[in-house]
Structure formats: C-alpha cells, structure tokens
Design a protein around this motif. Structure first.
Motif, short mmCIF file in Angstrom:
data_model
loop_
_atom_site.label_atom_id
_atom_site.label_comp_id
_atom_site.label_asym_id
_atom_site.label_seq_id
_atom_site.Cartn_x
_atom_site.Cartn_y
_atom_site.Cartn_z
N VAL A 150 -9.54 -1.84 7.76
CA VAL A 150 -8.03 -1.65 6.66
C VAL A 150 -7.32 -0.82 6.70
CG1 VAL A 150 -9.13 0.46 5.39
CG2 VAL A 150 -8.56 -1.15 4.42
N VAL A 151 -6.67 0.07 7.79
CA VAL A 151 -6.00 0.80 7.84
C VAL A 151 -4.86 0.05 8.77
CG1 VAL A 151 -4.72 3.30 9.14
CG2 VAL A 151 -7.18 3.12 7.28
N THR A 154 -3.68 -3.01 7.28
CA THR A 154 -2.70 -2.78 6.74
C THR A 154 -0.84 -2.07 7.39
OG1 THR A 154 -4.45 -2.24 4.89
CG2 THR A 154 -2.53 -1.83 4.71
N VAL A 387 -11.99 -7.32 7.49
CA VAL A 387 -12.34 -6.13 6.07
C VAL A 387 -12.93 -6.76 5.39
CG1 VAL A 387 -11.50 -4.71 4.58
CG2 VAL A 387 -10.63 -4.86 6.71
N ARG A 393 -13.10 -0.51 -2.83
CA ARG A 393 -12.14 0.23 -2.58
C ARG A 393 -11.05 -0.20 -1.10
NH1 ARG A 393 -17.25 3.28 -0.45
NH2 ARG A 393 -17.94 1.37 0.17
N ASN A 394 -11.55 -1.23 -0.48
CA ASN A 394 -10.90 -2.23 0.91
C ASN A 394 -8.99 -2.79 0.07
OD1 ASN A 394 -11.77 -0.70 3.21
ND2 ASN A 394 -13.21 -2.91 2.63
N ILE A 397 -6.98 -0.56 -1.06
CA ILE A 397 -5.95 0.37 0.15
C ILE A 397 -5.28 0.12 0.16
CG2 ILE A 397 -6.24 1.50 2.35
CD1 ILE A 397 -8.78 2.12 1.68
N SER A 401 -0.99 0.40 -0.29
CA SER A 401 0.19 0.36 0.43
C SER A 401 0.99 -0.72 0.91
CB SER A 401 -1.18 0.10 1.99
OG SER A 401 -1.82 1.09 1.90
N ALA A 437 -1.84 4.06 3.67
CA ALA A 437 -3.38 3.12 3.97
C ALA A 437 -3.96 4.25 4.43
CB ALA A 437 -3.22 2.05 4.90
N ASN A 441 -7.55 5.58 2.21
CA ASN A 441 -9.04 5.63 3.13
C ASN A 441 -10.00 6.49 3.17
OD1 ASN A 441 -10.59 4.28 5.70
ND2 ASN A 441 -9.81 5.91 6.98
N PHE A 445 -13.62 6.68 1.82
CA PHE A 445 -15.16 6.48 2.64
C PHE A 445 -15.02 7.59 3.44
CE2 PHE A 445 -13.03 2.44 1.96
CZ PHE A 445 -14.07 1.72 2.14
N HIS A 446 -14.18 8.80 3.37
CA HIS A 446 -14.39 10.51 3.74
C HIS A 446 -14.64 11.64 3.16
CE1 HIS A 446 -13.66 8.21 7.67
NE2 HIS A 446 -13.04 7.46 7.53
#
Length: 642
Positions: A150-151, A154, A387, A393-394, A397, A401, A437, A441, A445-446
């Motif tokens: 996803v990062v 993008t 993805v 959420r994705n 993102i 971005s 991005a 993320n 997610f973290h």
C-alpha cells in the motif's frame, strides 16, 4: 602421487562451483556482457536525457551526463556483481540509474532555478541518500514492514504519473527550435509512431528482442526522422573521440534539507525494489539469499549512488530488464555482468557515442518516454493490486497520498503559505505523497494502542489480524479459515484447538501441523475434498485455481488438463492436487502431473499432502496480515517479472 591427488581434488572442487561463480571464456564473457549492455542501454541513457531536457541543460552538458552515467553504471555493476568486503551481493545484477528518481530529481532541479547550477543541489541530495542507504543497509530488512504494497504501490504510482507530463512535453517539442509546438501534426506522428513501434515489437517479437523494444523503437524513430531531415549528427562531429567527465563537473555539491529528504525516500523505495530483485535473481540462478546478502546488495547501492553523486550521475538500483534477461538466456555467471560493467566504463570514455544519443529528436524521445513512464505508473498500480481495498484504512492511505501529491504538483505555490520548516514537506508532490503514505501506514497499522487500532500488519494482502483471530469463537474461526484447508472440518478444528496464538507464525504452524498429522483416513478425506484440475462450476469458472496458470486456458489446453486429471483419478482414486500458484505456465502443471502417475499410491499421497500444504500456506497469506516481509518482497518481485 601428490600431484595426482591434488588434481583430483581440484577437479572435484571445480564441479562443485556454483554457476554464478563460473568464469566463462573471454569471447563468451564479451558476447553475453554486450547483450546485457544492449538490453540496458536505452533505459540507462534516457534518464540523463530526460533530466537535462526538463531542467534546461545545454547539449554539451548532456553529452557529459550520458558519459558519466555509463561510466558510473559500469562501476556500480562491477561492485554489485564482483563484491568487495561486505559490499555487493555477488549475483548477476546489472545496476542502472533508477527511474524512480527522475521526477524527484527534476523537481529538485526546477525548485532551484534549473540549469547546470541546480544540479549542485541534486548531487548533494544524491550523495546524502547514498550514504544513508549504506548506513541503514544492515537493518533494512527489519524496516520492510513499514513499506508494504500500500505504501510502495502508492509512491511508485505517484512517481510514474508525475513523469508522464515530462514525456508529453518532449513529444510536442519542435526538434529544430526546442519550443513546444503541440498543434504540429509532424511531431505528433513521430511520438505516436515510436509508441506504435514499441508496442508492435512487444507484440510480435519474443525473447531478447522483446526486452530491447524501447531501444529498437528509438532506432526506428530516429531513422525516419533522419530520412525526413529532422535529425542530424552535427553534434557528433563536434564531440571529441575520447573524453572523461571529471568529478564535480558543475562544482561542489550543495545540500538542501527537502532535497535530501526527498532523495532518501527515493532510495528507500529503490531499496525495497533491490530486495525483490535480489530474491528474484537468487531464485533464477538457484542460490539461497540470506538477510546478510540483502545488506550487501544495499551497501553496493549506497556506494554506487554516492559515487554517482560525485561523478555527476544519479541513484542506482538493479535493472529489472536484465534480471529477466538472466532467466531468458540461462547464463547465470556474475562475471558476465562484470564484463558488461567493463564495456559500460569504456563507453563512458567515448563522447561521440553519447553525442549520437543526445541527437535523438525530442518527439521520438517523448514517444519512448511516455511508454516508459506510464509503465512505471502501471508497476505501481500492479503493486496496489495486492492491497485489500475492502479495508478502509488502505483506501484512505492511497486516496490521501494521491490527493496531496497532485494538489502540490498542480499548485506548488501552496508551500509558500506554510511556515518555514513545515513548507519543506510541500516542496514537491512526490515528497508530500511519500511522507503521507509512510506516516498514514504507521498510524493505521503500527499503533494498535490508539482507539480502534489493531495489530500491525506488513507486506501482504491479508486483512485478519492476530488479535481478531484470538478473539474468534469456533464458528467464526471456521468461517474465516475453512477455505484454507478446503473446508475439511477436522483440519480447521485441530488448528482452532491450538489457540491462543502467540504470533502469526504460531497460527501458520497450527494449520501446517493439522494438515500433516491427521490419520491416513483423514488425509485421504482432505485430498478428496479438492476438485479435479480443469473442473468447472455451473458458470464455467475453473474450480481448482490458486494461480492464473489455470484460470484462462483455451479449449485445447483445458482439454489437456482434463485428460490428465481423469487419468490420474482413474489410477489413484483421488484428484490430482498441484499448487499451480508456484507454476509459471500450465505446461509445467501437465509435466508435473503426468510424471507423478508413475509414483506408488503411498508416495503419491505424500506428494499430494505437500502440495496441499503449499496451497494452504498461500491461502493463509491471502487472509492473514503477513509476518514474513522478506518472502513478500521475494515473491512479489518474481510475480512482476513473470
């Protein structure tokens, strides 16, 4: 006697030498090395041409950039293939200037007024990014989880789309005046003709010729332009026969914070790409790649990029075209790439060759550039295809971005409205898109401690997190994971009994253990639960599909698969199970299946269980947040190359 024993031992050691390390005879090294250079050449020299055109460099400086590019490409390839200390992966990886850096470099140059003086800020950023890459190389594998599809998807999409206008500008440029002339049909036909030739070559030719489609498209376009009087070689006559582009040609580098930050982000993206290229090449040549090898490869990228900044070139990474060429030719020796590096160094001392390249008319160049840059964007879109966009959420993102990136690209003046320091983030669309991005993320997610936060996930298409799994009751667990084991009750129940799971690995192992520890009767039940290869549902959709190798066969190929499946079932009494997701083409499925008919029933039961375990593992990764970023980079890159 001693001599005989020594000779025998040497002969034995020679047989054990890996094909990657074999030094071929000199004529073969030169021939195969030159083939790599031809496949690489167009993509390599287009980078300085596009940058020079965008920031307004005179032709003499462009010739020097091309020779510097070839010279440093040669050095970078030798460092990567031959290796020095812990620098270089020692695989046939040919290095070239990354297209990922073109748009950011142009943005940096234009932000500092364009022209030769702006390159001082570019080279300052390149050197800083190269040193940064070298320093983080040993720990980069641990950072991969912050760069899931996803990062990276993008960012690559943003970079590709930002490059397309650059190619479009060249496509409508009058080659005689250098001015934009979009209403002129002549320039449109040059650009469009080049695009058509490249597409036709890709469609009609195969093998090595298809890998140099861009180069051939440029050659054809230039030949037509020369015949019609829109291309001349006056610059070639004025160029010296032999020359060398000295270090710091434009002066000592200057360092701008936003430029350095942008280039570091570019190098982080290329580090992910290099990781995938390393695993893909290791798979092709049959050599196991360890985490330390990735560190060595990235150190080489860092050193090569730093050298590039000193010798008037740009960031380096492995060229995918040449990774594919290794697979295409079957020539695995890393010394072939080293020979290609020597050839490129020699070309770096020949300004007349560079002058020929710099004479390409802009509309022809623009047509090739449009194809190449759109390809970069498509690679990003392909990555985003992995993805799960049902996860909002994705979606947020990517959408956020892209929105920020194109807002700033369309109106770069918005940076002037922000306080000093913050405005650096808005220095270019690529920098704000990249930062958005990466940060989003991390936030989504973290940071599971935030309200509504969930366990972090890394590269992979799965949406089910470990916390969710451990909170499931038996019914929900069966609904979520039944498909992993073909909805066989005893297998999913046995996995459920091992809750709670300490980590994703433990969850994966629960399914592996369940499949392989069942009774003989249970294992036969599991095998028989799979459909026959080629079987279709009422709508005509293939049932036994875990890869595209079986999803779109023509009638003849489908009949061949059905014939195999029927013969297999008649012989063994249960369906043929093959993990087609790990097979490039259905021919391999046929070859594998027919060869297995000669096995004993006991041996074939074991083979079937192994294939089922592979299928279950892939299905598991499709569902669960992947805890193996190295494997994701490896197989993701392999899929791009196939």
């Amino acid at each position: 006697m001693t001599v005989a024993v020594t000779s025998k031992k040497l002969g034995k050691d020679a047989k054990r030498q890996h094909p990657v390390d074999q030094v071929l005879p000199l004529p073969a090294l030169v021939t195969y090395g030159f083939q790599h250079v031809v496949a690489f050449y167009a993509g390599a020299v287009l980078v300085p041409i596009l940058i020079a055109s965008a920031i307004g460099l005179p032709n003499d400086d462009l010739v020097k950039l091309i020779t510097a590019d070839l010279f440093t490409c040669g050095i970078a390839s030798i460092i990567q293939a031959v290796g020095i200390w812990k620098i270089g992966i020692r695989l046939p990886l040919l290095q070239g200037v990354t297209f990922t850096g073109v748009a950011p470099i142009i943005a940096i140059g234009l932000a500092h007024g364009g022209g030769p003086a702006s390159l001082l800020y570019v080279y300052g950023a390149v050197i800083v990014a190269g040193v940064f890459t070298f320093v983080i190389a040993p720990i980069f594998v641990k950072l991969l989880r912050f760069f899931p599809p996803v990062v990276t998807g993008t960012l690559i999409t943003i970079i590709g789309l930002c490059l397309v206008p650059v190619g479009a500008g060249d496509a409508v440029t009058n080659p005689h005046t250098g001015q934009h002339d979009p209403a002129n049909l002549r320039w449109l036909l040059y650009a469009l003709g080049t695009v058509v030739v490249i597409a036709a070559i890709q469609r009609l030719l195969r093998g090595f010729l298809a890998t140099i489609a861009v180069l051939l498209g440029l050659v054809v376009g230039c030949a037509v332009a020369f015949a019609l009087g829109d291309m001349n070689f006056d610059k070639v006559g004025a160029a010296p026969v032999v020359g060398f582009t000295e270090p710091f040609l434009f002066g000592f580098p200057k360092f701008d914070l936003v430029a350095c930050l942008t280039m570091i982000i570019v190098l982080l993206i290329t580090a992910v790409e290099s990781t995938g290229s390393a695993y893909a090449t290791g798979e092709i040549v049959g050599k196991r790649i360890k985490a330390s090898d990735i560190g060595n490869a990235l150190r080489a990228d860092g050193v090569a990029t730093t050298i590039g900044g000193i010798f008037n070139s740009f960031p380096y990474t492995a060229f995918s075209e040449n990774v594919g060429l290794v697979r295409l030719t079957g020539v695995k020796s890393r010394w072939v790439v080293a020979a290609a590096g020597v050839i490129m160094i020699l070309l770096g001392f020949l300004p007349k060759v560079a002058a020929v390249v710099s004479s390409i008319p802009q509309p022809v160049l623009g047509g090739a550039a449009l194809t190449l840059f759109a390809t970069v964007a498509v690679v990003g879109i392909q990555t985003l295809g992995k993805v799960d966009f049902t996860d909002h959420r994705n979606l947020i993102i990517v959408a956020t971005s892209l929105a920020l990136a194109f807002w700033v690209t369309a109106y770069p003046e918005v940076a002037q409205a922000l306080p000093s320091g913050i405005n650096l983030l808005f220095g270019s669309g690529i920098s704000i898109g990249a930062v958005a991005a990466i940060v989003l993320n991390v936030v989504f997610f973290h940071m599971p401690f935030l309200p509504g936060g969930q366990s972090p996930r890394v590269a992979g298409g799965g949406t089910i997190t470990l916390n969710e799994v451990n909170a499931m009751d038996k019914q929900r667990f069966t609904e979520a994971f039944g498909g992993v084991v073909q909805n066989v009750p005893w297998a999913v129940e046995r996995a459920f009994e091992q809750r709670p799971f300490a980590d994703v690995r433990a969850l994966r192992e629960a399914f592996q253990d369940a499949l392989l520890t069942g009774s003989s009767e249970q294992q036969l039940e599991l095998i028989r639960a799979f459909p026959d290869l080629g079987a279709e549902d009422e709508g005509g959709h293939v049932l036994a599909v875990d890869h595209v190798a079986l999803s779109s066969l023509d009638d003849d190929d489908h009949d061949d698969v059905v014939q195999l499946a029927t013969a297999y079932r008649e012989h063994f009494g249960f369906p043929l199970v093959i993990c087609a997701r790990e097979t490039e083409h259905f021919d391999r499925v046929l070859q594998n299946g027919w060869s297995r008919i000669d096995n004993s029933p006991v041996a074939e039961t074991a083979f079937a269980l192994i294939e089922i375990a592979k299928i279950a593992n892939h299905r598991f990764e499709d569902l669960v947040a992947d805890a193996n970023p190295i494997a994701s980079a490896r197989f993701g890159r392999l899929r791009e190359l196939t």
